[in-house]
Design an enzyme around this catalytic site. Structure first.
Site, PDB file in Angstrom:
ATOM      1  NE  ARG A 237      -4.224  -1.586   0.350  1.00 40.17           N
ATOM      2  CZ  ARG A 237      -4.338  -2.693  -0.380  1.00 40.17           C
ATOM      3  NH1 ARG A 237      -3.398  -3.022  -1.252  1.00 40.17           N
ATOM      4  NH2 ARG A 237      -5.399  -3.474  -0.262  1.00 40.17           N
ATOM      5  CD  GLU A 266      -3.228   3.389  -4.843  1.00 44.73           C
ATOM      6  OE1 GLU A 266      -4.276   2.719  -4.949  1.00 44.73           O
ATOM      7  OE2 GLU A 266      -2.152   2.899  -4.486  1.00 44.73           O
ATOM      8  CG  HIS A 285      -3.702  -0.608  -6.325  1.00 44.45           C
ATOM      9  ND1 HIS A 285      -3.900  -0.018  -5.099  1.00 44.45           N
ATOM     10  CD2 HIS A 285      -3.715  -1.953  -6.085  1.00 44.45           C
ATOM     11  CE1 HIS A 285      -4.048  -0.952  -4.173  1.00 44.45           C
ATOM     12  NE2 HIS A 285      -3.938  -2.146  -4.758  1.00 44.45           N
TER      13      HIS A 285
HETATM   14  N1  LIG Z   1      -0.834  -4.197  -5.332  1.00 46.38           N
HETATM   15  C1  LIG Z   1      -1.848  -5.045  -5.272  1.00 46.38           C
HETATM   16  O1  LIG Z   1      -2.693  -5.088  -6.162  1.00 46.38           O
HETATM   17  C2  LIG Z   1      -1.950  -5.966  -4.112  1.00 46.38           C
HETATM   18  C3  LIG Z   1      -1.503  -5.578  -2.887  1.00 46.38           C
HETATM   19  N2  LIG Z   1      -1.549  -6.446  -1.835  1.00 46.38           N
HETATM   20  C4  LIG Z   1      -1.032  -5.989  -0.546  1.00 46.38           C
HETATM   21  O2  LIG Z   1      -0.111  -6.949  -0.061  1.00 46.38           O
HETATM   22  C5  LIG Z   1      -0.430  -7.259   1.276  1.00 46.38           C
HETATM   23  C6  LIG Z   1       0.035  -8.653   1.601  1.00 46.38           C
HETATM   24  O3  LIG Z   1      -0.794  -9.615   0.984  1.00 46.38           O
HETATM   25  P1  LIG Z   1      -0.640 -11.171   1.363  1.00 46.38           P
HETATM   26  O4  LIG Z   1       0.724 -11.635   1.069  1.00 46.38           O
HETATM   27  O5  LIG Z   1      -1.777 -11.876   0.743  1.00 46.38           O
HETATM   28  O6  LIG Z   1      -0.856 -11.090   2.935  1.00 46.38           O
HETATM   29  P2  LIG Z   1      -0.353 -12.098   4.036  1.00 46.38           P
HETATM   30  O7  LIG Z   1      -1.121 -11.768   5.260  1.00 46.38           O
HETATM   31  O8  LIG Z   1      -0.351 -13.488   3.532  1.00 46.38           O
HETATM   32  O9  LIG Z   1       1.179 -11.678   4.252  1.00 46.38           O
HETATM   33  C7  LIG Z   1       1.562 -10.516   4.898  1.00 46.38           C
HETATM   34  C8  LIG Z   1       2.948 -10.732   5.460  1.00 46.38           C
HETATM   35  O10 LIG Z   1       3.383  -9.507   6.075  1.00 46.38           O
HETATM   36  C9  LIG Z   1       4.020  -9.812   7.304  1.00 46.38           C
HETATM   37  N3  LIG Z   1       3.873  -8.692   8.211  1.00 46.38           N
HETATM   38  C10 LIG Z   1       2.749  -8.208   8.758  1.00 46.38           C
HETATM   39  N4  LIG Z   1       3.033  -7.174   9.578  1.00 46.38           N
HETATM   40  C11 LIG Z   1       4.377  -7.026   9.546  1.00 46.38           C
HETATM   41  C12 LIG Z   1       5.279  -6.134  10.197  1.00 46.38           C
HETATM   42  N5  LIG Z   1       4.847  -5.218  11.067  1.00 46.38           N
HETATM   43  N6  LIG Z   1       6.610  -6.259   9.927  1.00 46.38           N
HETATM   44  C13 LIG Z   1       7.048  -7.204   9.075  1.00 46.38           C
HETATM   45  N7  LIG Z   1       6.248  -8.083   8.433  1.00 46.38           N
HETATM   46  C14 LIG Z   1       4.912  -7.987   8.676  1.00 46.38           C
HETATM   47  C15 LIG Z   1       3.304 -11.068   7.817  1.00 46.38           C
HETATM   48  O11 LIG Z   1       4.142 -11.857   8.633  1.00 46.38           O
HETATM   49  P3  LIG Z   1       4.135 -11.725  10.226  1.00 46.38           P
HETATM   50  O12 LIG Z   1       2.710 -11.737  10.641  1.00 46.38           O
HETATM   51  O13 LIG Z   1       4.935 -12.886  10.681  1.00 46.38           O
HETATM   52  O14 LIG Z   1       4.825 -10.436  10.512  1.00 46.38           O
HETATM   53  C16 LIG Z   1       3.011 -11.803   6.518  1.00 46.38           C
HETATM   54  O15 LIG Z   1       4.042 -12.683   6.205  1.00 46.38           O
HETATM   55  C17 LIG Z   1      -1.940  -7.014   1.389  1.00 46.38           C
HETATM   56  O16 LIG Z   1      -2.345  -6.752   2.713  1.00 46.38           O
HETATM   57  C18 LIG Z   1      -2.141  -5.839   0.479  1.00 46.38           C
HETATM   58  O17 LIG Z   1      -1.968  -4.633   1.203  1.00 46.38           O
HETATM   59  C19 LIG Z   1      -2.018  -7.718  -1.977  1.00 46.38           C
HETATM   60  C20 LIG Z   1      -2.498  -8.133  -3.187  1.00 46.38           C
HETATM   61  C21 LIG Z   1      -2.550  -7.277  -4.345  1.00 46.38           C
HETATM   62  O1  LIG Z   2      -4.603  -4.388  -3.433  1.00 44.02           O
HETATM   63  C1  LIG Z   2      -5.212  -5.389  -3.602  1.00 44.02           C
HETATM   64  C2  LIG Z   2      -5.541  -6.335  -2.590  1.00 44.02           C
HETATM   65  O2  LIG Z   2      -6.112  -7.389  -2.937  1.00 44.02           O
HETATM   66  O3  LIG Z   2      -5.276  -6.057  -1.405  1.00 44.02           O
END
Ligand SMILES: NC(=O)C1=CN([C@@H]2O[C@H](COP(=O)(O)OP(=O)(O)OC[C@H]3O[C@@H](n4cnc5c(N)ncnc54)[C@H](OP(=O)(O)O)[C@@H]3O)[C@@H](O)[C@H]2O)C=CC1
Ligand SMILES: O=CC(=O)O
Length: 319
Positions: A237, A266, A285
């Site tokens: 984000r 955005e 995005h």
């Molecule tokens: N550009 C786009 O179109 C898209 C954007 N996204 C963004 O990507 C994000 C991640 O998606 P996704 O992989 O499915 O989510 P997940 O919840 O599977 O993964 C998020 C990861 O971030 C880590 N995390 C959370 N908080 C912290 C922190 N404070 N410090 C370090 N690591 C942290 C978590 O590990 P842990 O809890 O161990 O810290 C986890 O491994 C979404 O929330 C969204 O904002 C997703 C899809 C599409």
């Molecule tokens: O930004 C996209 C999402 O799925 O989160």
């Protein structure tokens, strides 16, 4: 009587048909100044809503006394105030996993486009500049066999690691609050501190959710720790990064380039300095924006909605 739901995002007719089997559906292809008044009128007696990006905070919930479920058609749910929803007993769901491959493809695209300067060279060719043999000033840098640092090794991060490790022979470093053993075992990813990751990565890829803890996670200090040759990729984000500091880091050569799918504002303001930098690749995005994946996300969101309204626990209930 069927529960009433509002679908406030354009979805395939098959998704609407699926929801209509169990619910009365009010459909808005998008919410804008024309449709908001009608949306808020319908919200008064809605049992569920489905869409993405609408800010569902206490003020909106006050206008929706019957609401039982908010089905987000995205994996990120920083648009939802989960505490306010929980306090009112309203369920919230999202769409994890189904988009992992598509988003990981987008991220590999950003890595390759930034490193090999694909958009810049495309413009150069179209402008009729290709008049002799390519000079060194247009060379890019390799992606294969480089070090990729992933901050946020979750569903999307692990899928990026798979592509980078298996397809590009990249070494993977990652940082999370907890270890991801599957990524370590399958893709040889090495867990390290944020500082170690920033110092040692050729590409730094940010993939955490936006939370109070991750807002401005990457700022002046973090860009200062990165290699001067580093390329920064953000598909999480916009607000996980201090955008002013990103701009400065690119302007001063603190880092070499950036590939960005997300921004603080955005759609982006046209006067954003990022848009005039040749070493920045921008996307609107579109991480998950393919026909196939958006259909799967809509179906997942619809299934969550229907299941919650039937009294079952939705598969992707946010806890
Ligand atoms: N550009 C786009 O179109 C898209 C954007 N996204 C963004 O990507 C994000 C991640 O998606 P996704 O992989 O499915 O989510 P997940 O919840 O599977 O993964 C998020 C990861 O971030 C880590 N995390 C959370 N908080 C912290 C922190 N404070 N410090 C370090 N690591 C942290 C978590 O590990 P842990 O809890 O161990 O810290 C986890 O491994 C979404 O929330 C969204 O904002 C997703 C899809 C599409
Ligand atoms: O930004 C996209 C999402 O799925 O989160």
């Amino acid at each position: 009587m069927k529960p009433k739901v509002i679908v406030y995002k354009k979805v395939d007719p098959k998704i609407l048909e699926f929801v209509q089997q169990t619910c009365e559906v009010v459909y808005f292809e998008e919410l804008d100044s024309n449709t908001y008044p009608a949306f808020f009128q319908e919200l008064v007696n809605a049992d569920g809503i489905l869409g993405s990006r609408l800010k569902v905070y206490a003020d909106l919930l006050d206008k929706a006394p019957q609401l039982k479920i908010v089905s987000n058609m995205s994996v990120g749910y920083d648009n939802l105030d989960i505490a306010a929803l929980t306090a009112r007993g309203v369920m919230a769901t999202n769409t994890p996993e189904v988009l992992n491959d598509t988003v990981a493809d987008t991220i590999m695209g950003l890595i390759l486009a930034s490193a090999r300067r694909i958009p810049e060279l495309d413009q150069w060719v179209r402008a009729g500049q290709w008049k002799s043999e390519l000079k060194e000033q247009w060379y890019g840098v390799d992606v294969h066999h480089k070090v990729l640092g992933i901050i946020g090794m979750g569903g999307v991060g692990t899928t990026v690691a798979k592509r980078a490790h298996c397809g590009f022979d990249m070494e993977i470093l990652y940082h999370n609050r907890s270890r991801n053993m599957a990524a370590e075992e399958k893709y040889g990813a090495t867990y390290c501190s944020m500082e170690e990751l920033l110092k040692n990565s050729d590409f730094v890829c940010l993939l955490t959710p936006l939370t109070p803890e991750t807002e401005n996670l990457i700022g002046k200090r973090e860009f200062g720790l990165m290699k001067k040759s580093a390329i920064f990729i953000n598909a999480s984000r916009g607000k996980t990064v201090d955008e002013e500091e990103l701009i400065k880091a690119l302007q001063t050569g603190e880092i070499a380039g950036a590939g960005l799918d997300v921004f603080v504002q955005e759609p982006i303001n046209m006067d954003n300095p990022l848009l005039s930098m040749k070493n920045v690749v921008t996307l609107p995005h579109i991480g998950s924006a393919t026909y196939e994946t958006r259909f799967q996300m809509a179906m997942t969101a619809a299934t969550n909605l229907v299941s919650g309204l039937k009294g079952d626990t939705p598969a992707n209930l946010i806890k």
